[in-house]
Motif scaffolding. Structure first.
Motif, PDB file in Angstrom:
ATOM      1  N   PRO A   1      84.253   5.878  55.981  1.00 50.02           N
ATOM      2  CA  PRO A   1      84.829   4.500  56.803  1.00 50.02           C
ATOM      3  C   PRO A   1      83.948   4.360  58.032  1.00 50.02           C
ATOM      4  CG  PRO A   1      86.386   6.216  56.737  1.00 50.02           C
ATOM      5  CD  PRO A   1      85.337   6.677  55.978  1.00 50.02           C
ATOM      6  N   ASP A   2      83.276   5.329  58.592  1.00 43.71           N
ATOM      7  CA  ASP A   2      82.814   5.253  59.867  1.00 43.71           C
ATOM      8  C   ASP A   2      81.377   4.795  59.810  1.00 43.71           C
ATOM      9  OD1 ASP A   2      81.727   7.243  58.868  1.00 43.71           O
ATOM     10  OD2 ASP A   2      82.217   8.572  60.552  1.00 43.71           O
ATOM     11  N   GLY A   3      80.873   4.478  58.431  1.00 39.42           N
ATOM     12  CA  GLY A   3      79.591   4.169  58.149  1.00 39.42           C
ATOM     13  C   GLY A   3      78.470   5.134  57.647  1.00 39.42           C
TER      14      GLY A   3
ATOM     15  N   ARG B   1      74.102  11.245  57.335  1.00 39.69           N
ATOM     16  CA  ARG B   1      73.013  10.208  57.710  1.00 39.69           C
ATOM     17  C   ARG B   1      73.982   8.892  58.093  1.00 39.69           C
ATOM     18  NH1 ARG B   1      71.144  12.181  52.533  1.00 39.69           N
ATOM     19  NH2 ARG B   1      69.172  12.991  52.687  1.00 39.69           N
ATOM     20  N   ARG B   2      73.257   8.238  58.976  1.00 42.25           N
ATOM     21  CA  ARG B   2      73.857   6.750  59.250  1.00 42.25           C
ATOM     22  C   ARG B   2      72.538   5.795  59.612  1.00 42.25           C
ATOM     23  NH1 ARG B   2      77.393   6.195  64.490  1.00 42.25           N
ATOM     24  NH2 ARG B   2      79.138   6.417  63.020  1.00 42.25           N
ATOM     25  N   ALA B   3      72.585   4.554  58.757  1.00 42.22           N
ATOM     26  CA  ALA B   3      71.277   3.698  59.022  1.00 42.22           C
ATOM     27  C   ALA B   3      69.840   4.450  58.566  1.00 42.22           C
ATOM     28  CB  ALA B   3      71.464   3.039  60.298  1.00 42.22           C
ATOM     29  N   GLY B   4      70.261   5.285  57.506  1.00 39.09           N
ATOM     30  CA  GLY B   4      68.883   5.918  57.067  1.00 39.09           C
ATOM     31  C   GLY B   4      68.270   7.256  58.047  1.00 39.09           C
ATOM     32  N   LEU B   5      69.243   7.361  59.023  1.00 39.86           N
ATOM     33  CA  LEU B   5      68.845   8.596  59.880  1.00 39.86           C
ATOM     34  C   LEU B   5      69.586   9.799  59.956  1.00 39.86           C
ATOM     35  CD1 LEU B   5      68.203   6.678  63.444  1.00 39.86           C
ATOM     36  CD2 LEU B   5      66.514   7.411  61.787  1.00 39.86           C
ATOM     37  N   VAL B   6      68.832  10.918  59.556  1.00 39.63           N
ATOM     38  CA  VAL B   6      69.684  12.244  59.421  1.00 39.63           C
ATOM     39  C   VAL B   6      70.303  12.392  60.709  1.00 39.63           C
ATOM     40  CG1 VAL B   6      69.450  14.747  59.203  1.00 39.63           C
ATOM     41  CG2 VAL B   6      68.224  12.966  57.614  1.00 39.63           C
ATOM     42  N   LEU B   7      71.645  12.779  60.935  1.00 45.42           N
ATOM     43  CA  LEU B   7      72.434  13.066  62.043  1.00 45.42           C
ATOM     44  C   LEU B   7      72.513  14.511  62.154  1.00 45.42           C
ATOM     45  CD1 LEU B   7      74.958  10.236  62.166  1.00 45.42           C
ATOM     46  CD2 LEU B   7      72.797  10.252  63.191  1.00 45.42           C
ATOM     47  N   ASN B   8      72.868  15.206  60.863  1.00 46.80           N
ATOM     48  CA  ASN B   8      73.138  16.647  60.780  1.00 46.80           C
ATOM     49  C   ASN B   8      72.834  17.162  59.314  1.00 46.80           C
ATOM     50  OD1 ASN B   8      73.646  19.056  61.636  1.00 46.80           O
ATOM     51  ND2 ASN B   8      75.971  18.705  61.685  1.00 46.80           N
TER      52      ASN B   8
END
Length: 427
Positions: free
Chosen positions: A304-306, A338-345
Motif C-alpha cells: 500500500p505504500d507503493g 524497490r520503489r519507482a524502479g530503485l532498489v531500496l534494500n
C-alpha cells in the motif's frame, strides 16, 4: 549427528524393532532372489504389522533356497508360475531384469495378485501404455500396481516440494536440476545393467530417479528434449551392444511454460563431490550426494505504500534417495524492496531443514518414526491402498508411470540411441 546416523541405519536397515503381526496380513511373494529386496522389502516388512514375506521363487532353485534360508522366508517355489498360483500369496514384489517387468506384472495381475514393481515399470513407453491401460488393471476392484519410486513417500521429499509448490509468496519454477552419481567400477561390467536385451543402461537405472524428480519439481511434462548426450559403454569392455548402452546420460528439457530442467545420471563417474570445494575432488572418490535443486522465478508484490517486495527462491535437497540416513533441505530466499524502479534494500534469508518424519503440525505426523526408511513409508502406503485405508496422499499412479517411460524414450531418441526392446509377450 554421527550417533543419529548410526541409529537410523541400524534400526531402519538392519534390525528394526519387532512388531506383532495382525491377523490378516498381506503375504508377499518375491519374484527373483534379488539384491535389492532385503533393503526394499524384506527388512521393512519386519517393522510392519500388516506384512509378511511368505515365499520366493528364482530361476535357479538352489539360489532361491539359499536366499530363503538367509532371510527366513518359509516357502520356496520351483518356478515363478508356481508362486503366482499359490492361493496364500496376496502380493508380488518384482525386481527382475527390466525387460521382464511388463510380462510378470501382467501375469501377477491376471493371477489376482497386487504388484509392487521395481522401477522402471517397463522397457519403454509402448509397454507402459499396454500395462497400465490393460483391462485387467483398469477393471473395478483390480489388483493394485505400484511403481516403486520409494523416495517420494518419505516426508523429506514432500517437505522439499512444499517449499516449491506450497508457498504463495514465491513464483513458479524457472529451472530444475536433478543429478546423481555412482563411482567408476561401482557396477561390474558383468552386471545386467549393461545388457541392452535386458533393457539396461544408465537412463533405465539411475536415470529413472532424476527423471522422476524433474517431472515433480517442474509439475509439467517435458515438452521438448533440448539436448541429450549418452556416454556409451566403451567398446573395450567387449559388450555386444556397447553402442546402445549408456554409462551416463546428461539431458536438458523444456516445458510448455518455458521452464527448463537438467538431468545428470552417471553409473561410472570420476570426479565431483558437490558438497565440498572443487580443489578437494582429486583426493576423493568420483561421486557425490544425490541432489535436486529448483530455482523459482522472482515474484513481486506491491504494498500500500507503493513499495514492491520481491522474493527469489532456490530450494535444494541433498541425498533424497536415502533420506533416513541423512539429508538436508536448503531454502534460500533473496528478498528485494524497490520503489519507482530503485532498489531500496536487499537481503538473503536461509533455512536448513530436515524431515525424518512428518512435521508435528501435519495430520500425518502420527505415521512413521525418525528411523523409518523411505522403503517403509512406501510399503505403508501400499498396504493402505490395498486395505482401503486413508494414507498420506502420496502415490504413483499408472498415468504417472506411463509419462515417466515416455520421457525416458524421448531422451534416448534425442541422444541418438535405440529405445529399449519391446517384449513379444502378449496376454
Amino acid at each position: 549427528m554421527v550417533f543419529g546416523v548410526l541409529y537410523r541405519i541400524y534400526t531402519g536397515f538392519i534390525s528394526p524393532p519387532p512388531v506383532r503381526k495382525q491377523r490378516d496380513p498381506i503375504r508377499f511373494g518375491l519374484l527373483g532372489a534379488s539384491n535389492i529386496a532385503p533393503i526394499a522389502l524384506i527388512v521393512p516388512a519386519k517393522a510392519h504389522p500388516d506384512v509378511i514375506i511368505a515365499a520366493v521363487a528364482a530361476r535357479d532353485h538352489s539360489r532361491a533356497e539359499a536366499y530363503a534360508k538367509k532371510h527366513d522366508i518359509p516357502i520356496v517355489h520351483s518356478s515363478y508360475e508356481d508362486l503366482l498360483s499359490d492361493p496364500s500369496i496376496d502380493a508380488i514384489y518384482i525386481a527382475l531384469p527390466n525387460s521382464l517387468h511388463f510380462e510378470w506384472a501382467l501375469r501377477a495381475v491376471r493371477a489376482g495378485k497386487h504388484v509392487l514393481l521395481e522401477k522402471p515399470s517397463c522397457s519403454n513407453g509402448e509397454e507402459a501404455h499396454a500395462l497400465f491401460n490393460h483391462p485387467l488393471i483398469e477393471a473395478p476392484g483390480a489388483p493394485i500396481v505400484l511403481e516403486a519410486f520409494h523416495y517420494r513417500f518419505h516426508p523429506a521429499w514432500q517437505v522439499f516440494l512444499s517449499y516449491i509448490h506450497g508457498d504463495p509468496t514465491v513464483g513458479p519454477v524457472k529451472h530444475a536440476l536433478a543429478q546423481q552419481y555412482l563411482p567408476k567400477g561401482g557396477v561390474p561390467i558383468t552386471d545386467i545393467r549393461w545388457r541392452y536385451d535386458l533393457s539396461g543402461g544408465a537412463m533405465m537405472d539411475f536415470g529413472t530417479y532424476p527423471m522422476n524428480c524433474l517431472r515433480q519439481i517442474l509439475r509439467e511434462e517435458p515438452k521438448e528434449v533440448v539436448e541429450a548426450e549418452g556416454r556409451r559403454v566403451p567398446s573395450s569392455c567387449g559388450l555386444d551392444y556397447d553402442k546402445q548402452i549408456d554409462q551416463a546420460m546428461t539431458a536438458t528439457y523444456r516445458t510448455e511454460s518455458g521452464a527448463t530442467g537438467k538431468l545428470v545420471a552417471d553409473l561410472a563417474a570420476s570426479g565431483g563431490w558437490p558438497l565440498l570445494p572443487a580443489s578437494w575432488t582429486k583426493w576423493l572418490p568420483g561421486f557425490g550426494w544425490p541432489k535436486c535443486e529448483a530455482e523459482l522465478e522472482e515474484k513481486e508484490v506491491k504494498g500500500p505504500d507503493g513499495k514492491i517486495r520481491s522474493v527469489k527462491r532456490k530450494v535444494t535437497i541433498w541425498n533424497h534417495l536415502m533420506p533416513s540416513v541423512y539429508h538436508r533441505i536448503d531454502v534460500d530466499d533473496t528478498i528485494t524492496i524497490r520503489r519507482a524502479g530503485l532498489v531500496l534494500n536487499t537481503w538473503k534469508e536461509s533455512k536448513r531443514l530436515k524431515a525424518y518424519s512428518w512435521p508435528s503440525d501435519d495430520e500425518r505426523a502420527i505415521v512413521g518414526k525418525e528411523w523409518w526408511p523411505s522403503y517403509l513409508y512406501q510399503l505403508n502406503e501400499f498396504v493402505n491402498k490395498i486395505k482401503g485405508r486413508k494414507g498420506s496422499g502420496v502415490w504413483v499412479d499408472g498415468d504417472d508411470s506411463i509419462r515417466q517411460m515416455e520421457a525416458i524414450d524421448r531422451t534416448y531418441e534425442k541422444a541418438g540411441m535405440r529405445l529399449r526392446p519391446t517384449t513379444s509377450f502378449e496376454l
